[in-house]
Design a protein around this motif. Structure first.
Motif, PDB file in Angstrom:
ATOM      1  N   GLN A 397      16.713  -4.850  -0.436  1.00  0.00           N
ATOM      2  CA  GLN A 397      16.738  -4.524   0.838  1.00  0.00           C
ATOM      3  C   GLN A 397      15.599  -3.542   0.687  1.00  0.00           C
ATOM      4  O   GLN A 397      16.157  -3.245   2.195  1.00  0.00           O
ATOM      5  CB  GLN A 397      18.348  -4.359   0.345  1.00  0.00           C
ATOM      6  CG  GLN A 397      18.856  -5.516   0.152  1.00  0.00           C
ATOM      7  CD  GLN A 397      20.997  -4.803   0.521  1.00  0.00           C
ATOM      8  OE1 GLN A 397      20.870  -4.410   1.677  1.00  0.00           O
ATOM      9  NE2 GLN A 397      21.693  -5.931   0.165  1.00  0.00           N
ATOM     10  N   PHE A 398      15.583  -2.958   0.034  1.00  0.00           N
ATOM     11  CA  PHE A 398      14.296  -1.337  -0.219  1.00  0.00           C
ATOM     12  C   PHE A 398      13.050  -2.089   0.288  1.00  0.00           C
ATOM     13  O   PHE A 398      11.783  -1.317  -0.435  1.00  0.00           O
ATOM     14  CB  PHE A 398      15.117  -0.510  -0.280  1.00  0.00           C
ATOM     15  CG  PHE A 398      16.283  -0.070  -0.458  1.00  0.00           C
ATOM     16  CD1 PHE A 398      15.944   1.241   0.576  1.00  0.00           C
ATOM     17  CD2 PHE A 398      17.147  -0.649  -0.255  1.00  0.00           C
ATOM     18  CE1 PHE A 398      17.673   1.401   1.316  1.00  0.00           C
ATOM     19  CE2 PHE A 398      18.570  -0.386  -0.045  1.00  0.00           C
ATOM     20  CZ  PHE A 398      18.432   1.289   0.854  1.00  0.00           C
ATOM     21  N   ASP A 399      12.443  -3.025   0.119  1.00  0.00           N
ATOM     22  CA  ASP A 399      11.176  -3.745  -0.252  1.00  0.00           C
ATOM     23  C   ASP A 399      10.646  -4.384   1.546  1.00  0.00           C
ATOM     24  O   ASP A 399       9.388  -4.198   0.981  1.00  0.00           O
ATOM     25  CB  ASP A 399      10.832  -4.581  -0.523  1.00  0.00           C
ATOM     26  CG  ASP A 399      11.608  -4.463  -2.986  1.00  0.00           C
ATOM     27  OD1 ASP A 399      11.550  -3.847  -2.554  1.00  0.00           O
ATOM     28  OD2 ASP A 399      12.624  -5.708  -3.348  1.00  0.00           O
ATOM     29  N   ASN A 400      11.151  -4.230   1.910  1.00  0.00           N
ATOM     30  CA  ASN A 400      10.240  -4.866   3.578  1.00  0.00           C
ATOM     31  C   ASN A 400       9.621  -3.749   4.391  1.00  0.00           C
ATOM     32  O   ASN A 400       8.943  -4.159   5.162  1.00  0.00           O
ATOM     33  CB  ASN A 400      10.991  -5.370   4.195  1.00  0.00           C
ATOM     34  CG  ASN A 400      12.275  -4.524   4.398  1.00  0.00           C
ATOM     35  OD1 ASN A 400      12.489  -3.444   4.058  1.00  0.00           O
ATOM     36  ND2 ASN A 400      13.192  -4.923   5.318  1.00  0.00           N
ATOM     37  N   SER A 401       9.283  -2.364   3.180  1.00  0.00           N
ATOM     38  CA  SER A 401       8.497  -1.431   4.350  1.00  0.00           C
ATOM     39  C   SER A 401       8.236   0.047   3.796  1.00  0.00           C
ATOM     40  O   SER A 401       9.113   0.308   2.893  1.00  0.00           O
ATOM     41  CB  SER A 401       9.249  -0.702   5.965  1.00  0.00           C
ATOM     42  OG  SER A 401      10.444  -0.123   5.521  1.00  0.00           O
ATOM     43  N   PRO A 402       6.862   0.181   4.127  1.00  0.00           N
ATOM     44  CA  PRO A 402       6.612   1.515   3.045  1.00  0.00           C
ATOM     45  C   PRO A 402       7.748   2.551   3.268  1.00  0.00           C
ATOM     46  O   PRO A 402       8.148   3.290   2.074  1.00  0.00           O
ATOM     47  CB  PRO A 402       5.746   1.992   4.092  1.00  0.00           C
ATOM     48  CG  PRO A 402       4.962   1.178   4.681  1.00  0.00           C
ATOM     49  CD  PRO A 402       6.144   0.133   4.859  1.00  0.00           C
ATOM     50  N   LYS A 403       8.517   3.396   4.286  1.00  0.00           N
ATOM     51  CA  LYS A 403       9.782   4.195   4.163  1.00  0.00           C
ATOM     52  C   LYS A 403      10.599   3.582   3.464  1.00  0.00           C
ATOM     53  O   LYS A 403      11.091   4.610   2.601  1.00  0.00           O
ATOM     54  CB  LYS A 403      10.499   4.060   5.925  1.00  0.00           C
ATOM     55  CG  LYS A 403      11.339   4.836   5.814  1.00  0.00           C
ATOM     56  CD  LYS A 403      10.948   6.668   5.439  1.00  0.00           C
ATOM     57  CE  LYS A 403      12.114   7.107   5.856  1.00  0.00           C
ATOM     58  NZ  LYS A 403      11.851   8.926   5.129  1.00  0.00           N
ATOM     59  N   ARG A 404      11.184   2.206   3.131  1.00  0.00           N
ATOM     60  CA  ARG A 404      12.213   1.692   2.637  1.00  0.00           C
ATOM     61  C   ARG A 404      12.062   2.327   1.220  1.00  0.00           C
ATOM     62  O   ARG A 404      12.980   2.154   0.127  1.00  0.00           O
ATOM     63  CB  ARG A 404      12.756   0.023   2.456  1.00  0.00           C
ATOM     64  CG  ARG A 404      13.499   0.590   4.525  1.00  0.00           C
ATOM     65  CD  ARG A 404      14.842  -0.807   4.671  1.00  0.00           C
ATOM     66  NE  ARG A 404      15.446  -1.193   3.604  1.00  0.00           N
ATOM     67  CZ  ARG A 404      16.713  -0.545   4.548  1.00  0.00           C
ATOM     68  NH1 ARG A 404      16.521   0.088   4.932  1.00  0.00           N
ATOM     69  NH2 ARG A 404      17.414  -0.936   3.434  1.00  0.00           N
ATOM     70  N   ARG A 405      10.996   1.908   0.653  1.00  0.00           N
ATOM     71  CA  ARG A 405      10.143   1.664  -0.636  1.00  0.00           C
ATOM     72  C   ARG A 405       9.679   2.889  -0.440  1.00  0.00           C
ATOM     73  O   ARG A 405       9.898   3.338  -2.259  1.00  0.00           O
ATOM     74  CB  ARG A 405       8.333   1.003  -0.489  1.00  0.00           C
ATOM     75  CG  ARG A 405       8.757  -0.986  -0.490  1.00  0.00           C
ATOM     76  CD  ARG A 405       7.238  -0.956  -1.270  1.00  0.00           C
ATOM     77  NE  ARG A 405       5.880  -1.004  -0.180  1.00  0.00           N
ATOM     78  CZ  ARG A 405       5.689  -1.382   0.836  1.00  0.00           C
ATOM     79  NH1 ARG A 405       6.949  -2.772   1.016  1.00  0.00           N
ATOM     80  NH2 ARG A 405       5.107  -1.287   2.023  1.00  0.00           N
ATOM     81  N   GLU A 406      10.133   4.236  -0.518  1.00  0.00           N
ATOM     82  CA  GLU A 406       9.795   5.282  -0.900  1.00  0.00           C
ATOM     83  C   GLU A 406      11.570   5.564  -0.637  1.00  0.00           C
ATOM     84  O   GLU A 406      11.546   6.368  -2.112  1.00  0.00           O
ATOM     85  CB  GLU A 406       9.565   5.860   0.610  1.00  0.00           C
ATOM     86  CG  GLU A 406       9.215   7.930   0.552  1.00  0.00           C
ATOM     87  CD  GLU A 406       9.504   8.404   1.587  1.00  0.00           C
ATOM     88  OE1 GLU A 406       9.456   9.401   1.728  1.00  0.00           O
ATOM     89  OE2 GLU A 406       9.099   8.295   2.887  1.00  0.00           O
ATOM     90  N   LEU A 407      12.746   5.665  -0.177  1.00  0.00           N
ATOM     91  CA  LEU A 407      13.573   5.776  -0.212  1.00  0.00           C
ATOM     92  C   LEU A 407      14.295   5.696  -1.657  1.00  0.00           C
ATOM     93  O   LEU A 407      15.311   5.552  -2.158  1.00  0.00           O
ATOM     94  CB  LEU A 407      14.762   5.421   1.125  1.00  0.00           C
ATOM     95  CG  LEU A 407      14.457   5.306   1.668  1.00  0.00           C
ATOM     96  CD1 LEU A 407      15.051   4.721   3.109  1.00  0.00           C
ATOM     97  CD2 LEU A 407      14.184   7.312   2.207  1.00  0.00           C
ATOM     98  N   ARG A 408      13.702   3.912  -1.636  1.00  0.00           N
ATOM     99  CA  ARG A 408      14.477   3.101  -3.279  1.00  0.00           C
ATOM    100  C   ARG A 408      13.676   3.741  -4.680  1.00  0.00           C
ATOM    101  O   ARG A 408      14.074   4.204  -5.671  1.00  0.00           O
ATOM    102  CB  ARG A 408      13.874   1.610  -3.528  1.00  0.00           C
ATOM    103  CG  ARG A 408      13.638   0.929  -4.717  1.00  0.00           C
ATOM    104  CD  ARG A 408      12.745  -0.212  -4.701  1.00  0.00           C
ATOM    105  NE  ARG A 408      11.090  -0.147  -4.784  1.00  0.00           N
ATOM    106  CZ  ARG A 408      10.889  -0.579  -4.396  1.00  0.00           C
ATOM    107  NH1 ARG A 408      10.528  -1.657  -3.785  1.00  0.00           N
ATOM    108  NH2 ARG A 408       9.159  -0.269  -4.735  1.00  0.00           N
ATOM    109  N   ASP A 409      12.235   4.302  -4.866  1.00  0.00           N
ATOM    110  CA  ASP A 409      11.880   4.899  -5.465  1.00  0.00           C
ATOM    111  C   ASP A 409      12.343   6.664  -5.208  1.00  0.00           C
ATOM    112  O   ASP A 409      12.651   7.045  -6.372  1.00  0.00           O
ATOM    113  CB  ASP A 409      10.263   5.329  -5.269  1.00  0.00           C
ATOM    114  CG  ASP A 409       9.560   3.494  -4.763  1.00  0.00           C
ATOM    115  OD1 ASP A 409       9.913   2.482  -5.456  1.00  0.00           O
ATOM    116  OD2 ASP A 409       8.407   4.160  -4.842  1.00  0.00           O
TER     117      ASP A 409
END
Length: 452
Positions: A397-409
Motif C-alpha cells: 500500500q506504500f509502493d505506488n509513489s515516491p512520497k508513500r515509499r518515503e513514508l514506508r521507509d
C-alpha cells in the motif's frame, strides 16, 4: 510435495491464478496451445488463450507448484520494487514444495522456460486488485530469468545445483496484484499432504470457489459445476466422461482424506452431468492475509495463524495484538512464558484480559488502541526485524509513489530500530498519504522526546 517446512507454514496464492488456472493440471501434455471460454461462477466468463512455442509444451503439472513458489517468494522477499525475486535453486524448490535433486533442477529449468515463453491472452477475466476492475491483457507470467553460477569448479560452470543463484522477473500486472493484497493464504500443512499436481490444482481452484472469490458473500459449503466445463478448466482435453471420472477419482479421495472435502457426488448424464463438491465446515471460513501476516509476525505458527484468521476478523486480531502489547508493558509481562499462547488466548477470551489490564498499577499498562510507539519489551527479536517484514505487513500500500515509499521507509527504520511493534505498522493500513505522514510524524516526535 516435501514435508512441512517450519520456516514457512503459509504459502500465498494470487487470486487470478487460483481462479483462471493458467497451468494445465496433468503431469504430461503434448499441447502447444489451448483456449477456454467457460463460466465457473458468478464473477463472469473466463476467456483465456494460451500459446507456447512450437517446439515446446504449454505449462502443465509441476509448473503450477513453481508458480506458487514464485508468488510466495515475492511475498517473503517484501514485494521487490523491480518485480524480481532472487534466491537459490534450493530455496525456490523449497517454496514450491519440491525436494531438491538433479532431476528437480532439470525440471525447474524446463518449467521456467515454459512459464517465460508461453503467451496468455485473457479477455475481461483478469481482476485488477488495485483498480478494482476486470481487464483484458496479454502477457507471459515470467518476463525473464537468469542465473549467476557460484561454482569455482570450471567443470561445473553452467550446471544448476542447490546453491546456484537465480533471478526471476515476474509480470508487472501479477506483481501489482500481489502488492495490492489480491492474494490468498494457503495452509502448507494441508497442501503438503497432496501428492499429485492435479490434486493440488483442484485444492487451489476449489479453495477460491469455496470463498466465493471477490463477491463479498459468505463462504459456501458446496460447489457444483458441469463435468465437461470442469474438465476443460483443469486441462483434461479430449477425454470421455468415464475417463475424466477415473482421472479425478484419486484426487477426490486425497482431498477427502486431507480433510478438505467431505463428499463428491455426480448428477445427470452425458453433457448434463454435474460434479458436486461438499466442503468440510472447518475449512469454509476465508482468512484475511493481513491477519495471517500479523499473527505470524507475533510468533504464532503459520497453520495456527491461518486457522485463527479464518475464525476472527482482522479488526479482532488487531485488538488482540493491542491488548498483548499493553500486557507486555505492564507488570503482567513477568508472568508471560508462552507469548504465542497468550496472544491466542487474548483473541479467544478478550474480556478476561481487559479485566487484567484494568487491575494493573496506574501508568504500568498501556490502553489498547493508543496510537503511540511501543518502545518497551518488543515482541520480535532484533535479529528478526527486517525491512521485508514491513513490506509484507503493509501489503504494497506504500509502493505506488515516491512520497508513500518515503513514508514506508521511515516507518521501516523505526520498526528495525525497535521503536515500533507490528501493531503500530498495521495502523498505517488503508491510510491516505496525509494521515500516514501525520501518524509517522507523531511517532518520531514521541521517540525524540523519550531520548531527550
Amino acid at each position: 510435495m516435501a514435508g512441512k517446512d517450519q520456516s514457512l507454514s503459509v504459502r500465498h496464492d494470487e487470486r487470478n491464478l487460483a481462479r483462471l488456472n493458467l497451468v494445465l493440471a496433468p503431469n504430461r501434455t503434448e499441447l502447444y496451445e489451448w483456449s477456454k471460454d467457460i463460466q465457473l461462477d458468478s464473477l463472469g466468463l473466463i476467456r483465456v488463450t494460451c500459446t507456447a512455442p512450437r517446439n515446446s509444451q504449454v505449462p502443465h503439472g509441476l509448473d503450477n507448484d513453481i508458480l506458487l513458489g514464485l508468488v510466495s517468494a515475492a511475498v517473503v522477499q517484501g514485494l521487490p520494487a523491480d518485480d524480481t525475486v532472487r534466491l537459490s535453486i534450493r530455496e525456490l524448490l523449497r517454496l514450491s514444495g519440491i525436494d531438491a535433486s538433479a532431476r528437480a533442477y532439470k525440471n525447474l529449468k524446463e518449467s521456467l522456460y515454459r512459464l517465460q515463453h508461453t503467451a496468455y491472452n485473457i479477455v475481461d477475466s483478469w481482476y485488477d486488485g488495485k483498480q478494482h476492475r476486470w481487464r483484458t491483457l496479454s502477457f507471459s507470467l515470467i518476463v525473464k530469468h537468469w542465473s549467476e553460477d557460484n561454482s569455482i569448479d570450471i567443470e561445473q560452470v553452467g550446471q544448476w545445483r542447490a546453491q546456484t543463484l537465480i533471478a526471476i522477473k515476474l509480470d508487472d500486472g501479477l506483481m501489482a496484484n500481489i502488492r495490492a493484497g489480491h492474494i490468498r493464504p494457503l495452509d502448507l500443512e494441508l497442501l503438503s499432504k497432496l501428492t499429485q499436481p492435479l490434486t493440488r490444482t483442484l485444492f487451489r481452484t476449489l479453495s477460491f470457489q469455496r470463498e466465493t472469490g471477490d463477491s463479498g458473500k459468505q463462504p459456501v459449503m458446496a460447489y457444483s459445476v458441469p463435468l465437461s466445463i470442469w474438465a476443460t478448466h483443469l486441462g483434461l482435453y479430449g477425454m470421455r466422461n468415464d475417463t475424466i471420472l477415473r482421472a479425478l477419482a484419486p484426487a477426490h479421495e486425497e482431498l477427502k482424506e486431507a480433510g478438505f472435502l467431505s463428499d463428491v457426488t455426480y448428477q445427470g448424464r452425458g453433457k448434463d452431468r454435474y460434479v458436486h463438491y461438499t466442503f468440510r465446515s472447518r475449512e469454509t471460513l476465508s482468512a484475511n492475509p493481513q491477519a495471517v501476516a500479523l499473527l505470524v509476525q507475533y510468533g504464532i505458527s503459520g497453520g495456527r495463524a491461518l486457522g485463527l484468521a479464518q475464525t476472527y476478523r482482522l479488526e479482532a486480531v488487531r485488538m488482540a495484538v493491542s491488548r498483548f502489547d499493553a500486557l507486555l508493558q505492564s507488570e503482567y509481562r513477568h508472568r508471560i512464558r508462552n507469548r504465542p499462547g497468550i496472544l491466542t488466548d487474548i483473541l479467544e477470551n478478550p474480556e478476561k484480559y481487559d479485566t487484567i489490564l484494568a487491575t494493573q498499577p496506574e501508568g504500568q499498562a498501556t490502553k489498547p488502541h493508543q496510537e503511540r510507539p511501543h518502545s518497551e519489551a518488543p515482541v520480535e527479536q532484533p535479529s528478526k526485524r527486517q525491512e521485508s517484514a514491513v513490506h509484507i505487513i503493509l501489503l504494497g500500500q506504500f509502493d505506488n509513489s515516491p512520497k508513500r515509499r518515503e513514508l514506508r521507509d521511515r516507518a521501516a527504520r523505526l520498526y528495525i530500530e525497535g521503536h515500533l511493534q507490528v501493531f503500530d505498522l498495521t495502523q498505517l493500513l488503508h491510510k491516505g498519504t496525509q494521515e500516514a505522514e501525520e501518524l509517522i510524524n507523531n511517532w518520531e516526535q514521541l521517540i525524540r522526546g523519550q531520548s531527550e
